[in-house]
Write an enzyme that holds these catalytic residues in place. Structure first.
Site, PDB file in Angstrom:
ATOM      1  N   ARG A 107       0.858  -1.187   0.000  1.00  0.00           N
ATOM      2  CA  ARG A 107       0.000   0.000   0.000  1.00  0.00           C
ATOM      3  C   ARG A 107       0.897   1.242   0.000  1.00  0.00           C
ATOM      4  NH1 ARG A 107      -3.247  -0.665   5.301  1.00  0.00           N
ATOM      5  NH2 ARG A 107      -4.103   1.362   4.668  1.00  0.00           N
ATOM      6  N   SER A 139       0.510   3.986   1.977  1.00  0.00           N
ATOM      7  CA  SER A 139       0.564   4.753   3.217  1.00  0.00           C
ATOM      8  C   SER A 139       1.984   4.776   3.778  1.00  0.00           C
ATOM      9  CB  SER A 139      -0.382   4.152   4.269  1.00  0.00           C
ATOM     10  OG  SER A 139       0.158   2.961   4.814  1.00  0.00           O
ATOM     11  N   LYS A 159      -2.609  -7.947  10.811  1.00  0.00           N
ATOM     12  CA  LYS A 159      -3.981  -7.775  11.297  1.00  0.00           C
ATOM     13  C   LYS A 159      -4.944  -7.408  10.166  1.00  0.00           C
ATOM     14  CE  LYS A 159      -3.470  -2.909  12.775  1.00  0.00           C
ATOM     15  NZ  LYS A 159      -4.451  -2.328  11.836  1.00  0.00           N
ATOM     16  N   ASP A 160      -4.424  -6.885   9.043  1.00  0.00           N
ATOM     17  CA  ASP A 160      -5.272  -6.522   7.905  1.00  0.00           C
ATOM     18  C   ASP A 160      -5.489  -7.681   6.943  1.00  0.00           C
ATOM     19  OD1 ASP A 160      -5.490  -3.893   8.783  1.00  0.00           O
ATOM     20  OD2 ASP A 160      -3.741  -3.225   7.632  1.00  0.00           O
ATOM     21  N   THR A 205     -11.786   6.116  17.752  1.00  0.00           N
ATOM     22  CA  THR A 205     -11.284   4.815  17.312  1.00  0.00           C
ATOM     23  C   THR A 205     -12.141   4.321  16.156  1.00  0.00           C
ATOM     24  OG1 THR A 205     -10.861   2.497  17.888  1.00  0.00           O
ATOM     25  CG2 THR A 205     -12.663   3.580  19.052  1.00  0.00           C
ATOM     26  N   SER A 226     -11.992   1.064  15.364  1.00  0.00           N
ATOM     27  CA  SER A 226     -11.995  -0.377  15.607  1.00  0.00           C
ATOM     28  C   SER A 226     -13.152  -0.771  16.517  1.00  0.00           C
ATOM     29  CB  SER A 226     -10.663  -0.785  16.255  1.00  0.00           C
ATOM     30  OG  SER A 226     -10.760  -2.047  16.883  1.00  0.00           O
ATOM     31  N   LEU A 227     -14.007  -1.671  16.037  1.00  0.00           N
ATOM     32  CA  LEU A 227     -15.096  -2.175  16.875  1.00  0.00           C
ATOM     33  C   LEU A 227     -14.553  -2.977  18.054  1.00  0.00           C
ATOM     34  CD1 LEU A 227     -17.766  -3.301  14.223  1.00  0.00           C
ATOM     35  CD2 LEU A 227     -17.482  -1.084  15.352  1.00  0.00           C
ATOM     36  N   ARG A 228     -13.415  -3.623  17.867  1.00  0.00           N
ATOM     37  CA  ARG A 228     -12.790  -4.375  18.961  1.00  0.00           C
ATOM     38  C   ARG A 228     -12.410  -3.451  20.106  1.00  0.00           C
ATOM     39  NH1 ARG A 228      -7.696  -4.409  20.266  1.00  0.00           N
ATOM     40  NH2 ARG A 228      -7.126  -3.406  18.301  1.00  0.00           N
ATOM     41  N   ARG A 229     -11.729  -2.356  19.777  1.00  0.00           N
ATOM     42  CA  ARG A 229     -11.353  -1.390  20.817  1.00  0.00           C
ATOM     43  C   ARG A 229     -12.595  -0.747  21.424  1.00  0.00           C
ATOM     44  NH1 ARG A 229      -6.728   1.025  16.804  1.00  0.00           N
ATOM     45  NH2 ARG A 229      -5.029  -0.392  17.407  1.00  0.00           N
ATOM     46  N   ARG A 252     -11.133   8.036  10.969  1.00  0.00           N
ATOM     47  CA  ARG A 252     -10.512   7.341   9.850  1.00  0.00           C
ATOM     48  C   ARG A 252      -9.303   8.126   9.380  1.00  0.00           C
ATOM     49  NH1 ARG A 252     -12.931   4.205   6.276  1.00  0.00           N
ATOM     50  NH2 ARG A 252     -10.769   3.811   5.736  1.00  0.00           N
ATOM     51  N   GLY A 253      -8.565   7.515   8.456  1.00  0.00           N
ATOM     52  CA  GLY A 253      -7.373   8.146   7.902  1.00  0.00           C
ATOM     53  C   GLY A 253      -6.121   7.424   8.356  1.00  0.00           C
ATOM     54  N   ASN A 254      -4.985   7.735   7.720  1.00  0.00           N
ATOM     55  CA  ASN A 254      -3.731   7.116   8.133  1.00  0.00           C
ATOM     56  C   ASN A 254      -3.302   7.679   9.493  1.00  0.00           C
ATOM     57  OD1 ASN A 254      -2.305   9.573   7.690  1.00  0.00           O
ATOM     58  ND2 ASN A 254      -2.010   9.042   5.534  1.00  0.00           N
ATOM     59  N   THR A 266      -2.862  11.437   9.750  1.00  0.00           N
ATOM     60  CA  THR A 266      -4.145  12.130   9.661  1.00  0.00           C
ATOM     61  C   THR A 266      -4.885  12.066  10.990  1.00  0.00           C
ATOM     62  OG1 THR A 266      -4.333  11.639   7.301  1.00  0.00           O
ATOM     63  CG2 THR A 266      -6.369  12.178   8.470  1.00  0.00           C
ATOM     64  N   ARG A 267      -4.860  10.921  11.615  1.00  0.00           N
ATOM     65  CA  ARG A 267      -5.556  10.778  12.902  1.00  0.00           C
ATOM     66  C   ARG A 267      -4.902  11.642  13.981  1.00  0.00           C
ATOM     67  NH1 ARG A 267      -7.372   4.380  13.272  1.00  0.00           N
ATOM     68  NH2 ARG A 267      -7.485   4.055  11.036  1.00  0.00           N
ATOM     69  N   CYS A 281     -11.533  -8.604  10.533  1.00  0.00           N
ATOM     70  CA  CYS A 281     -10.799  -7.653  11.372  1.00  0.00           C
ATOM     71  C   CYS A 281     -11.685  -6.519  11.864  1.00  0.00           C
ATOM     72  CB  CYS A 281      -9.584  -7.095  10.622  1.00  0.00           C
ATOM     73  SG  CYS A 281      -9.990  -6.196   9.108  1.00  0.00           S
TER      74      CYS A 281
END
Length: 323
Positions: free
Chosen positions: A17, A19, A89-90, A136, A138-141, A158-160, A163-164, A253
């Site tokens: 990718r 990023s 993880k992706d 966040t 992430s639904l996990r977090r 969202r974003g890299n 960006t976050r 994920c």
């Protein structure tokens, strides 16, 4: 008689990718392979994935079947790339026909990190004020933090990574804190932004978090031989257990499934959890066994959690996401 001059070995093409984090990780892999095989050349091929392009929709709403991997996989299957570097993880637990997980690199710290605005530099998760806005994607977090800190407000981000962080630091406050991966921050030289490493008792990490997964064509012995130079067996055992657990629960994920693994001698310990999105129901258990039985341990743990109601929780989440 004229001597035949051997052609130099072909250049190996590495898909990644675009990023900053993906490139840092891919260049690390390339440099390690150059050290191991100084007579070989390696070129990096940058590609954009669907997950990189769609930044205004929550990941859970897009669907995660190859969200950050599909375009790279097409490149390999069409012969335009020889292998691809992913954050493990992706990488979905079910890979396209013809592709395999060629190797797993040594894992960095897989924990989650709390990153705060400067006015909260003296705070932790335990002392942030009621109503603090936590970002966040992430639904996990989200599910785990809601379970322990129901007094926070959680917003998607969202974003890299850059960006976050920019959104967190913006003059007009959008978030009081955000949750990121320790490994990503450290790989980008931003370890100083880690305000608190969140303990596993609060947030189990994502399957494969902190490790790199190298995907390649099945049966490509040349590439598989090269990749052995960066393979890390203890991390591989941990990854096999974690991915088997996730695969058996039919989770991607973007569902609230978390894990933690450890190896002592030849014994692997795997802890896993499934949580409802509101954090009110959280199921957790642990199994132990031989490292060589890693995938079976994942299946065993999935069975334990399914017996405690994990399937019902996941079915509810999938139904909610699809609405």
């Amino acid at each position: 008689m004229t001597a035949t001059i051997a052609s130099p070995p072909r250049s190996i093409r590495i898909a990644t990718r675009k990023s900053q984090l993906a490139l840092v990780q891919t260049h690390w892999v390339r440099d390690r392979l150059k050290e191991a095989f100084p007579d070989r050349s390696f070129e990096v091929q940058e590609m954009s994935t669907q997950g990189d392009k769609i930044l205004d929709v929550a990941l859970s709403k897009i669907g995660d079947k190859g969200l950050f991997t599909k375009e790279l996989e097409v490149g390999m299957l069409e012969g335009r790339a020889d292998f691809a570097v992913h954050s493990l993880k992706d990488l979905p637990t079910q890979l396209p026909e013809g592709l395999i997980l060629g190797c797993v690199t040594e894992r960095e710290n897989p924990a989650d990190a709390l990153v705060v605005r400067k006015e909260h530099k003296d705070k932790t998760l335990e002392t942030l004020p009621k109503g603090a806005i936590i970002g966040t994607s992430s639904l996990r977090r989200l599910a785990q933090l809601r379970h322990s800190f129901s007094h926070f407000v959680f917003e998607d981000i969202r974003g890299n990574l850059n960006t976050r962080l920019a959104k967190l630091d913006a003059e007009e406050k959008q978030y009081d804190a955000i949750i990121l991966a320790v490994a990503g921050l450290e790989r980008l030289g931003m370890g100083d932004r880690i305000h608190q490493v969140i303990p596993a008792e609060i947030s189990l990490h994502a399957v494969g978090q902190g490790a790199l997964g190298i995907e390649c064509r099945e049966g490509d012995e040349e590439i598989l031989h090269l990749l052995q130079a960066i393979s890390h067996q203890p991390t591989t055992y941990r990854a096999l257990a974690e991915r088997s657990f996730l695969r058996e629960l039919e989770g991607g994920c973007q569902v609230p499934i978390g894990v933690n693994t450890a190896i002592a001698g030849e014994t692997l310990t795997l802890t896993g959890m499934v949580a409802a999105l509101d954090g009110k129901r959280l199921i957790k258990d642990t199994v132990r066994g031989k490292t060589t039985d890693a995938e079976q341990l994942g299946l065993d743990l999935a069975g334990l959690l399914r017996g405690k109601g994990a399937k019902e929780i996941l079915d509810e989440i999938f139904a909610e996401i699809q609405r």
